[in-house]
Motif scaffolding. Sequence first.
Motif, PDB file in Angstrom:
ATOM      1  N   MET A   1      56.123 -88.560  -8.567  1.00  0.00           N
ATOM      2  CA  MET A   1      55.957 -89.979  -8.829  1.00  0.00           C
ATOM      3  C   MET A   1      54.478 -90.362  -8.958  1.00  0.00           C
ATOM      4  SD  MET A   1      57.329 -93.037  -6.440  1.00  0.00           S
ATOM      5  CE  MET A   1      56.650 -94.642  -6.509  1.00  0.00           C
ATOM      6  N   TYR A   2      53.626 -89.745  -8.160  1.00  0.00           N
ATOM      7  CA  TYR A   2      52.209 -90.115  -8.138  1.00  0.00           C
ATOM      8  C   TYR A   2      51.337 -89.191  -8.977  1.00  0.00           C
ATOM      9  CZ  TYR A   2      53.669 -93.144  -4.358  1.00  0.00           C
ATOM     10  OH  TYR A   2      54.299 -94.110  -3.612  1.00  0.00           O
ATOM     11  N   GLN A   3      51.935 -88.226  -9.662  1.00  0.00           N
ATOM     12  CA  GLN A   3      51.155 -87.256 -10.426  1.00  0.00           C
ATOM     13  C   GLN A   3      50.345 -87.905 -11.557  1.00  0.00           C
ATOM     14  OE1 GLN A   3      50.718 -84.147  -9.411  1.00  0.00           O
ATOM     15  NE2 GLN A   3      52.052 -84.638  -7.699  1.00  0.00           N
ATOM     16  N   ALA A   4      50.822 -89.014 -12.093  1.00  0.00           N
ATOM     17  CA  ALA A   4      50.122 -89.673 -13.192  1.00  0.00           C
ATOM     18  C   ALA A   4      49.011 -90.613 -12.715  1.00  0.00           C
ATOM     19  CB  ALA A   4      51.118 -90.455 -14.054  1.00  0.00           C
ATOM     20  N   TYR A   5      48.910 -90.817 -11.409  1.00  0.00           N
ATOM     21  CA  TYR A   5      47.909 -91.728 -10.860  1.00  0.00           C
ATOM     22  C   TYR A   5      46.535 -91.077 -10.871  1.00  0.00           C
ATOM     23  CZ  TYR A   5      51.381 -94.982  -8.874  1.00  0.00           C
ATOM     24  OH  TYR A   5      52.380 -95.896  -8.693  1.00  0.00           O
ATOM     25  N   ALA A   6      45.515 -91.866 -11.153  1.00  0.00           N
ATOM     26  CA  ALA A   6      44.126 -91.423 -11.027  1.00  0.00           C
ATOM     27  C   ALA A   6      43.726 -91.516  -9.551  1.00  0.00           C
ATOM     28  CB  ALA A   6      43.217 -92.299 -11.881  1.00  0.00           C
ATOM     29  N   CYS A   7      42.646 -90.851  -9.191  1.00  0.00           N
ATOM     30  CA  CYS A   7      42.212 -90.822  -7.791  1.00  0.00           C
ATOM     31  C   CYS A   7      42.042 -92.217  -7.175  1.00  0.00           C
ATOM     32  CB  CYS A   7      40.927 -90.009  -7.663  1.00  0.00           C
ATOM     33  SG  CYS A   7      41.200 -88.241  -7.965  1.00  0.00           S
ATOM     34  N   PRO A   8      41.400 -93.169  -7.848  1.00  0.00           N
ATOM     35  CA  PRO A   8      41.288 -94.504  -7.230  1.00  0.00           C
ATOM     36  C   PRO A   8      42.645 -95.167  -7.000  1.00  0.00           C
ATOM     37  CG  PRO A   8      39.697 -94.280  -9.010  1.00  0.00           C
ATOM     38  CD  PRO A   8      40.614 -93.078  -9.072  1.00  0.00           C
ATOM     39  N   GLN A   9      43.589 -94.920  -7.904  1.00  0.00           N
ATOM     40  CA  GLN A   9      44.934 -95.475  -7.733  1.00  0.00           C
ATOM     41  C   GLN A   9      45.642 -94.826  -6.540  1.00  0.00           C
ATOM     42  OE1 GLN A   9      46.043 -94.475 -11.807  1.00  0.00           O
ATOM     43  NE2 GLN A   9      46.640 -96.624 -12.121  1.00  0.00           N
ATOM     44  N   LEU A  10      45.448 -93.532  -6.350  1.00  0.00           N
ATOM     45  CA  LEU A  10      46.053 -92.841  -5.212  1.00  0.00           C
ATOM     46  C   LEU A  10      45.501 -93.390  -3.905  1.00  0.00           C
ATOM     47  CD1 LEU A  10      46.044 -89.201  -6.582  1.00  0.00           C
ATOM     48  CD2 LEU A  10      48.070 -90.590  -6.073  1.00  0.00           C
ATOM     49  N   ALA A  11      44.202 -93.599  -3.847  1.00  0.00           N
ATOM     50  CA  ALA A  11      43.584 -94.145  -2.633  1.00  0.00           C
ATOM     51  C   ALA A  11      44.106 -95.541  -2.351  1.00  0.00           C
ATOM     52  CB  ALA A  11      42.067 -94.158  -2.780  1.00  0.00           C
ATOM     53  N   GLN A  12      44.196 -96.349  -3.381  1.00  0.00           N
ATOM     54  CA  GLN A  12      44.687 -97.721  -3.223  1.00  0.00           C
ATOM     55  C   GLN A  12      46.146 -97.719  -2.765  1.00  0.00           C
ATOM     56  OE1 GLN A  12      44.733-100.049  -6.858  1.00  0.00           O
ATOM     57  NE2 GLN A  12      44.339-101.919  -5.706  1.00  0.00           N
ATOM     58  N   GLU A  13      46.953 -96.855  -3.333  1.00  0.00           N
ATOM     59  CA  GLU A  13      48.373 -96.795  -2.968  1.00  0.00           C
ATOM     60  C   GLU A  13      48.535 -96.300  -1.533  1.00  0.00           C
ATOM     61  OE1 GLU A  13      52.424 -97.474  -3.626  1.00  0.00           O
ATOM     62  OE2 GLU A  13      50.658 -98.135  -4.711  1.00  0.00           O
ATOM     63  N   ALA A  14      47.731 -95.322  -1.127  1.00  0.00           N
ATOM     64  CA  ALA A  14      47.806 -94.825   0.250  1.00  0.00           C
ATOM     65  C   ALA A  14      47.468 -95.935   1.240  1.00  0.00           C
ATOM     66  CB  ALA A  14      46.867 -93.636   0.438  1.00  0.00           C
ATOM     67  N   GLN A  15      46.451 -96.718   0.950  1.00  0.00           N
ATOM     68  CA  GLN A  15      46.095 -97.838   1.826  1.00  0.00           C
ATOM     69  C   GLN A  15      47.230 -98.862   1.855  1.00  0.00           C
ATOM     70  OE1 GLN A  15      43.988 -98.023   4.031  1.00  0.00           O
ATOM     71  NE2 GLN A  15      41.961 -97.367   3.439  1.00  0.00           N
ATOM     72  N   ALA A  16      47.832 -99.117   0.704  1.00  0.00           N
ATOM     73  CA  ALA A  16      48.913-100.101   0.637  1.00  0.00           C
ATOM     74  C   ALA A  16      50.125 -99.642   1.438  1.00  0.00           C
ATOM     75  CB  ALA A  16      49.301-100.359  -0.828  1.00  0.00           C
ATOM     76  N   VAL A  17      50.498 -98.370   1.330  1.00  0.00           N
ATOM     77  CA  VAL A  17      51.644 -97.853   2.091  1.00  0.00           C
ATOM     78  C   VAL A  17      51.348 -97.927   3.581  1.00  0.00           C
ATOM     79  CG1 VAL A  17      52.997 -95.779   2.610  1.00  0.00           C
ATOM     80  CG2 VAL A  17      52.525 -96.391   0.241  1.00  0.00           C
ATOM     81  N   SER A  18      50.138 -97.560   3.957  1.00  0.00           N
ATOM     82  CA  SER A  18      49.741 -97.603   5.357  1.00  0.00           C
ATOM     83  C   SER A  18      49.826 -99.027   5.907  1.00  0.00           C
ATOM     84  CB  SER A  18      48.314 -97.058   5.492  1.00  0.00           C
ATOM     85  OG  SER A  18      47.893 -97.065   6.821  1.00  0.00           O
ATOM     86  N   THR A  19      49.351 -99.982   5.148  1.00  0.00           N
ATOM     87  CA  THR A  19      49.381-101.382   5.564  1.00  0.00           C
ATOM     88  C   THR A  19      50.813-101.897   5.653  1.00  0.00           C
ATOM     89  OG1 THR A  19      47.202-101.778   4.596  1.00  0.00           O
ATOM     90  CG2 THR A  19      48.585-103.711   4.970  1.00  0.00           C
ATOM     91  N   ARG A  20      51.644-101.550   4.661  1.00  0.00           N
ATOM     92  CA  ARG A  20      53.049-101.976   4.676  1.00  0.00           C
ATOM     93  C   ARG A  20      53.780-101.401   5.883  1.00  0.00           C
ATOM     94  NH1 ARG A  20      53.103-100.749  -1.096  1.00  0.00           N
ATOM     95  NH2 ARG A  20      54.287 -98.888  -0.594  1.00  0.00           N
ATOM     96  N   ALA A  21      53.515-100.143   6.206  1.00  0.00           N
ATOM     97  CA  ALA A  21      54.179 -99.505   7.348  1.00  0.00           C
ATOM     98  C   ALA A  21      53.799-100.207   8.645  1.00  0.00           C
ATOM     99  CB  ALA A  21      53.818 -98.023   7.414  1.00  0.00           C
TER     100      ALA A  21
END
Length: 94
Positions: A1-21
């Motif tokens: 699912m995340y293979q198409a994401y660029a590095c900044p998008q991966l970092a942003q998504e990781a922070q978002a998942v962490s915050t949502r959790a």
Amino acid sequence: MYQAYACPQLAQEAQAVSTRAASLSGVQDQKRTNDGLATATAVVIFWPAAFFVGGDKQTAAELAQMKGQMVAIEQAANAKKCGIQFQGQRPPGT
């Protein structure tokens, strides 16, 4: 699912998942809040303490899904050599 994401998008998504959790479980993870940071060369993501909290079945299921997302983000970031560092205690099964 995340293979198409660029590095900044991966970092942003990781922070978002962490915050949502953390929000979902009501856990205040001060270290993640204070120390999760971006620098010119690396991003540091802390595994959310929320992944260690129990709760009702619905909350537990949502947290399990988010844990899977964090694992997938970490794998994609490692494959792309993004320099994202995932730190802190990993939840069981990761």
